[in-house]
Design an enzyme around this catalytic site. Sequence first.
Site, PDB file in Angstrom:
ATOM      1  CG  ASP A  38      -1.868   1.158   1.250  1.00 16.27           C
ATOM      2  OD1 ASP A  38      -1.479   2.227   1.776  1.00 16.27           O
ATOM      3  OD2 ASP A  38      -2.991   1.026   0.737  1.00 16.27           O
ATOM      4  NE  ARG A  39      -0.134   1.997  -4.364  1.00 19.28           N
ATOM      5  CZ  ARG A  39      -0.871   0.892  -4.415  1.00 19.28           C
ATOM      6  NH1 ARG A  39      -0.338  -0.272  -4.070  1.00 19.28           N
ATOM      7  NH2 ARG A  39      -2.128   0.923  -4.773  1.00 19.28           N
ATOM      8  CB  THR A  40      -1.348   5.509   2.204  1.00 21.56           C
ATOM      9  OG1 THR A  40      -2.009   6.323   1.226  1.00 21.56           O
ATOM     10  CG2 THR A  40      -1.464   6.199   3.558  1.00 21.56           C
ATOM     11  CB  CYS A  74      -1.297   4.819  -8.064  1.00 21.49           C
ATOM     12  SG  CYS A  74      -1.055   4.912  -6.267  1.00 21.49           S
ATOM     13  CG  ASN A  75      -3.490  10.959  -7.796  1.00 21.92           C
ATOM     14  OD1 ASN A  75      -3.242  11.985  -8.411  1.00 21.92           O
ATOM     15  ND2 ASN A  75      -4.575  10.242  -8.037  1.00 21.92           N
ATOM     16  CB  ALA A  77       2.622   5.276  -6.887  1.00 22.70           C
ATOM     17  CB  THR A 118      -4.174   8.574   0.329  1.00 22.32           C
ATOM     18  OG1 THR A 118      -2.909   8.904  -0.270  1.00 22.32           O
ATOM     19  CG2 THR A 118      -5.026   7.782  -0.657  1.00 22.32           C
TER      20      THR A 118
END
Length: 220
Positions: A38-40, A74-75, A77, A118
């Site tokens: 998960d990027r967040t 995906c923002n 990332a 996010t």
Amino acid sequence: MGPKATSVFIDQIIESTAADRDQDHIDMVILNHASLPDRTHVILENSGELFLKEIEKDIRLLEYAEVANIAMPCNTAHYYIQDMQAMTSIPIIDMVEESMKAIRETFGSGCKIGILATNGTLRSGIYSESARRLGMVPHEPDQDVQQQVMNIIYRDIKRGIPSNPAELEGIIHDMVTKEGCDCAIIACTELSIIKLSEETKQVSIDAMDVLVRKSIELSQ
């Protein structure tokens, strides 16, 4: 990155391409790497090396497929876009920078932008920094509103639960009428799944839409 967001991106590419037959459409290689960290989480936990190690494998696959450009719906990332670009000579489309340019063209230099994203994207500062660099004023939601945004993304969309557009539209409306924003940037591709009213679209720009347009422009 985000299976549902990826499918929406593909559909928008197809729907937005001027085509009368199959052969008029754009050739695409879709790499839906759902198991990526998960990027967040990796941004908040400062563990980006885990993400980049997996991403490098994906880039090698795309190089082998001889793609001309890489689009990443995906923002969050995009915090690592410079690290990713250093791995390859294939251009990676910068959704953040392209979106900020689109806002400046539409709403003018000096405009105030509400950022809907996010926690990871906000913490990374990628949209705020881009806005300031281009002469605009970023505005991040307060803690309660940001929790609403995260609930829409993680409680609803990522779990496959339909989200009521009225909740997101209410947040955007308050940003414009109460927080003095000229527009809102929808800076999470999960939020792009929500169908907004035409009235709300007048005061918002969706980064996914910008990425779709730029992908088509470069690929044709």
